[in-house]
Enzyme design. Structure first.
Site, PDB file in Angstrom:
ATOM      1  N   ASP A   1      -0.959   1.380  -4.204  1.00 56.32           N
ATOM      2  CA  ASP A   1      -1.888   0.272  -4.620  1.00 56.32           C
ATOM      3  C   ASP A   1      -3.164   0.794  -5.233  1.00 56.32           C
ATOM      4  O   ASP A   1      -3.922   0.136  -5.582  1.00 56.32           O
ATOM      5  CB  ASP A   1      -2.036  -0.778  -3.718  1.00 56.32           C
ATOM      6  CG  ASP A   1      -3.097  -0.638  -2.647  1.00 56.32           C
ATOM      7  OD1 ASP A   1      -3.102   0.501  -2.114  1.00 56.32           O
ATOM      8  OD2 ASP A   1      -3.822  -1.442  -2.175  1.00 56.32           O
TER       9      ASP A   1
ATOM     10  N   ASP B   1      -2.455   6.325  -3.372  1.00 58.37           N
ATOM     11  CA  ASP B   1      -1.196   5.739  -2.890  1.00 58.37           C
ATOM     12  C   ASP B   1      -0.773   4.603  -3.601  1.00 58.37           C
ATOM     13  O   ASP B   1      -1.229   4.332  -4.892  1.00 58.37           O
ATOM     14  CB  ASP B   1      -1.917   4.825  -1.482  1.00 58.37           C
ATOM     15  CG  ASP B   1      -2.920   4.050  -1.639  1.00 58.37           C
ATOM     16  OD1 ASP B   1      -3.545   4.001  -2.563  1.00 58.37           O
ATOM     17  OD2 ASP B   1      -2.884   3.316  -0.821  1.00 58.37           O
TER      18      ASP B   1
ATOM     19  N   SER C   1       0.818  -0.942   0.149  1.00 60.12           N
ATOM     20  CA  SER C   1      -0.071  -0.125   0.175  1.00 60.12           C
ATOM     21  C   SER C   1       0.849   1.244  -0.101  1.00 60.12           C
ATOM     22  O   SER C   1       1.491   1.529  -0.998  1.00 60.12           O
ATOM     23  CB  SER C   1      -0.996  -0.003   1.124  1.00 60.12           C
ATOM     24  OG  SER C   1      -1.876   1.044   1.306  1.00 60.12           O
TER      25      SER C   1
ATOM     26  N   ASP D   1      -6.167   2.122  -3.749  1.00 57.97           N
ATOM     27  CA  ASP D   1      -7.213   2.129  -3.194  1.00 57.97           C
ATOM     28  C   ASP D   1      -7.381   3.313  -2.255  1.00 57.97           C
ATOM     29  O   ASP D   1      -8.795   3.566  -1.714  1.00 57.97           O
ATOM     30  CB  ASP D   1      -7.616   0.845  -2.393  1.00 57.97           C
ATOM     31  CG  ASP D   1      -6.288   0.903  -1.011  1.00 57.97           C
ATOM     32  OD1 ASP D   1      -5.601   1.764  -1.036  1.00 57.97           O
ATOM     33  OD2 ASP D   1      -6.597  -0.317  -0.261  1.00 57.97           O
TER      34      ASP D   1
END
Length: 454
Positions: free
Chosen positions: A248, A246, A101, A250
């Site tokens: 990833d 960010d 993340s 999400d």
């Protein structure tokens, strides 16, 4: 207490703490647990972000799944919400996102999703851990024709792109203007290509920064956790707004034209107001976490909305939404869940929902962000012994300090203490009207916690 999984899957330093051997076992155990009640061998999707260790972890995951007999579709570099969407659309048995993340490149992680495109719950993670550490792991072996097969599915990202574009094209295409210009920071992460493609298809004037990943620059002084570069360029170059994802994809945070940060709490206020106005906010309720700003609570009361608070973590927000039929929830950090569209936080969808609202209402983000008063919050990390981080509320000295501090606020502030799910830290968050006072007090509380739990 779980041994491997934290608040957001497994997250460790790649190739040491998160070794290929551990990943192999996590894959075998996960395939077994997530498909043991099915007659057929499972099909599992794998997506990853741009970290240098991504292909290493991906290879070990493939080996674990295939050796159990599961079939794999490798999606390549792709945002987490796209994996969640495709899991449901393709009726896959499960999926995995390989990502840490917002963390720096040396970390990597494993997040499991169920066949409904949702992060698996704690009980399933515990079951996977039990299998990893038992002799059962050695029995999960496919032989001869039962060995699994892996396929390349990178082309499938186009289905997610089409889904997002189709969701917004009728509104955005008719309202977008040439002077509405957006700057997008993709954090050198999983959205580095796809964001540009989607915004281009929707004819939204935009530029993209931090979209040249090299394996080690993901989240490095950029993205939703490092907003200075985006702020500076939005103000200096006169963009309508700036969008930060960010690693990833999400999460989404936004910068208005003045350089002000629009966080997840303000976004939830804007979205809940819009959905209620259009009769689309289920049960007039939004779901947030205990970290949400006091201003969001006050906004909800003033606008006759219900605000439900959960533990920190978007999985707990989603659980509450599913349990009671709510369709909007999220976190201050920028995880926003629109359950009518996707069962996970989706940075691109969130940013486009905001753009749709601004264009429909012909208002600036600067104007709309005044929907709620934001109380100053200070977060200080106390470094403690990892084995003691859950004991803060059993310590008389710590508890007495917190009790005395809460009395001084008289309802206009609060203290929130919570252990980190992934690090040897206790997080001290204090909220109130006087930034100098709460900063001093947060440091004092953290110092006491460090002293008492060292």
């Amino acid at each position: 207490m779980k041994k491997y999984f934290g608040t957001d899957g497994i997250r460790r330093v790649a190739n040491t703490d998160l070794s290929p051997e551990l990943v192999f076992k996590v894959a075998k155990a996960g395939a077994y647990v997530l498909s043991k009640h099915k007659d057929n061998m499972p099909t599992i999707l794998i997506g990853r972000d741009t970290r240098i260790s991504g292909t290493l972890i991906e290879s070990a995951m493939n080996a674990g799944f295939l050796s159990y007999g599961a079939n794999v579709i490798n999606l390549g570099v792709i945002p987490t919400p796209a994996v969640a969407y495709l899991t449901k659309k393709l009726n896959a048995d499960a999926s995995v996102v390989i990502s840490a993340s917002h963390n720096t490149f040396e970390f990597n992680g494993i997040k499991y999703f169920s066949n409904k495109g949702m992060k698996i719950d704690d009980s399933l993670e515990e079951e996977i851990e039990d299998i990893i550490d038992s002799s059962k792991i050695n029995e999960l072996i496919a032989i001869n024709e039962k060995i699994g097969v892996a396929k390349n599915g990178e082309y499938l990202v186009a289905e997610y792109i089409d889904f997002i574009v189709d969701t917004f094209k009728s509104s955005i295409l008719k309202n977008v203007k040439d002077d509405f210009k957006v700057l997008i920071d993709t954090a050198n992460g999983a959205t580095y290509k796809i964001a540009d493609e989607i915004f281009t298809k929707l004819n939204i004037p935009h530029d993209v920064i931090n979209n040249t990943p090299d394996g080690i620059n993901i989240n490095k002084n950029c993205g939703s956790t490092h907003l200075d570069m985006l702020k500076e360029q939005v103000v200096e170059k006169g963009y309508t707004l700036g969008i930060a994802y960010d690693g990833d994809g999400d999460r989404c945070l936004v910068i208005d034209s003045s350089g002000r940060v629009i966080d997840g709490d303000i976004l939830l206020a804007i979205f809940s107001s819009y959905l209620k106005e259009n009769g689309k906010l289920n049960k007039d309720t939004l779901v947030a976490t205990v970290m949400s700003n006091l201003g969001l609570s006050n906004y909800a009361k003033e606008n006759e909305l219900n605000l439900i608070k959960t533990k920190v973590g978007d999985r707990y927000v989603l659980e509450e939404m599913l349990k009671n039929g709510y369709n909007l929830g999220g976190e201050q950090s920028g995880h926003i869940i629109f359950l009518d569209y996707n069962p996970t936080g989706d940075g691109i969808l969130t940013s486009l929902m905001l753009i749709q609202i601004l264009l429909e209402k012909n208002k600036t983000l600067y104007e709309m962000a005044n929907i709620m008063k934001v109380y100053p919050q200070v977060l200080v990390n106390a470094k403690v012994d990892n084995d003691k981080k859950y004991d803060y509320d059993k310590n008389d000295v710590i508890c007495e300090k917190i009790k005395q501090l809460e009395k001084t606020f008289e309802g206009n502030g609060r203290v929130l203490i919570r252990p980190s799910g992934t690090e040897p830290l206790v997080r001290v968050m204090i909220e109130g009207e006087n930034i100098d006072f709460i900063t001093k007090e947060a440091k004092e509380v953290a110092d006491i916690i460090e002293k008492e739990l060292k």
